[in-house]
Design a protein around this motif. Structure first.
Motif, short mmCIF file in Angstrom:
data_model
loop_
_atom_site.label_atom_id
_atom_site.label_comp_id
_atom_site.label_asym_id
_atom_site.label_seq_id
_atom_site.Cartn_x
_atom_site.Cartn_y
_atom_site.Cartn_z
N LYS A 91 0.84 -1.21 0.06
CA LYS A 91 -0.02 0.10 -0.07
C LYS A 91 0.76 1.23 0.06
CE LYS A 91 -4.14 -1.91 0.70
NZ LYS A 91 -5.29 -1.82 -0.02
N LEU A 93 1.67 4.95 1.01
CA LEU A 93 1.22 6.05 2.08
C LEU A 93 0.82 7.28 1.50
CD1 LEU A 93 2.89 4.26 5.17
CD2 LEU A 93 0.66 3.82 4.30
N ASN A 94 2.00 7.75 0.72
CA ASN A 94 1.82 9.10 0.29
C ASN A 94 1.91 10.18 1.47
OD1 ASN A 94 1.92 8.07 -2.52
ND2 ASN A 94 -0.36 7.91 -2.47
N ASP A 96 0.47 10.09 4.34
CA ASP A 96 -0.99 10.25 4.91
C ASP A 96 -0.64 9.05 6.22
OD1 ASP A 96 -3.46 10.14 5.88
OD2 ASP A 96 -4.38 9.92 3.91
N LYS A 98 -3.06 8.49 8.47
CA LYS A 98 -4.19 8.28 8.66
C LYS A 98 -4.40 6.56 7.71
CE LYS A 98 -7.04 12.18 9.87
NZ LYS A 98 -8.06 13.03 9.67
N LYS A 99 -3.61 6.70 6.76
CA LYS A 99 -3.75 5.60 5.95
C LYS A 99 -3.00 4.42 6.75
CE LYS A 99 -4.05 6.82 1.23
NZ LYS A 99 -3.56 7.15 -0.10
N ALA A 102 -4.71 2.80 9.39
CA ALA A 102 -5.77 2.13 8.83
C ALA A 102 -5.17 0.55 8.65
CB ALA A 102 -6.44 2.59 7.87
N HIS A 103 -3.94 0.72 7.67
CA HIS A 103 -3.42 -0.44 7.15
C HIS A 103 -2.82 -1.17 8.55
CE1 HIS A 103 -4.12 1.05 3.35
NE2 HIS A 103 -2.90 1.63 3.28
N THR A 152 7.14 -0.81 7.18
CA THR A 152 6.90 0.36 6.80
C THR A 152 7.83 1.29 6.92
OG1 THR A 152 5.18 2.06 6.63
CG2 THR A 152 5.52 1.15 8.74
N TYR A 158 4.02 0.65 2.64
CA TYR A 158 3.50 -0.15 3.66
C TYR A 158 3.52 -1.41 2.91
CZ TYR A 158 0.25 -2.79 6.61
OH TYR A 158 -0.34 -3.75 7.46
#
Length: 196
Positions: A91, A93-94, A96, A98-99, A102-103, A152, A158
């Motif tokens: 995934k 993350l850019n 973020d 919050k991402k 969540a992951h 990560t 991630y």
């Protein structure tokens, strides 16, 4: 008459031959498993247009993840001779956070799905030689996934991995395979580098 005497002698012999001196009677054979010989681990570098790279076993092959929810850069490290695999989900993350949260929550949720059949679950943070850290969750018992992990850089990348056995055999008989692939997972984490 002779045949009757032979029959009585033979019957008496069989009864004495089959009786046990200890009186314990029948003793079942101990449980056994097929012998599994696994060669010494040799590694190769992951090639391809992935945002990550690592070394993986020469017993394995890289396959794209073709599940219905697969995303770009999701792969499977397949062990055809061992009937096992490691599934990787990547995934971006850019930046973020919050991402990332969540992951990470999703990684714990997916691991907890196996707790119904697991006899124990341990979690540890593994410090890697390259300065990175990974979270490794080991599950014991009759579970399809004995090891799950994520790593990560907290801002851009991630990667989550989960080891799966393709056989429905009792896991005790597959201990050599489970241990081999656990070592491979740790080697993958130790050699993992992000490309961006």
């Amino acid at each position: 008459m002779k045949s009757r005497i032979y029959f009585i002698i033979l019957t008496a012999f069989l009864f004495t031959a089959c009786s046990s001196k200890s009186g314990s009677g029948y003793v079942p054979k101990p449980k056994g498993y097929n012998r599994i010989d696994i060669p010494v681990a040799q590694y190769q570098t992951l090639e391809g247009n992935y945002p990550y790279t690592f070394e993986y076993s020469k017993l394995a092959e890289i396959m794209p993840d073709k599940s219905t929810n697969a995303e770009p850069y999701w792969i499977i490290v397949n062990y055809p001779t061992l009937n096992a695999k490691i599934q990787f989900t990547y995934k971006p993350l850019n930046g973020d956070l919050k991402k990332l949260d969540a992951h990470v929550a999703d990684a714990y949720k997916l691991a907890s799905k196996h707790q119904v059949r697991a006899t124990s679950q341990t979690e540890q943070i593994v410090s890697l030689p390259n300065g990175k850290k990974a979270v490794v969750m080991e599950l014991e018992g009759e579970v399809p996934s004995h090891l799950q992990f994520y790593i990560t850089d907290t801002t851009q990348n991630y990667l989550r991995g989960a080891m799966y056995l393709n056989k429905a055999t009792l896991n005790d008989s597959l201990t050599p395979i489970v241990n081999y692939i656990k070592k491979d997972c740790i080697h993958i984490l130790k050699t993992l580098n992000w490309k961006k």
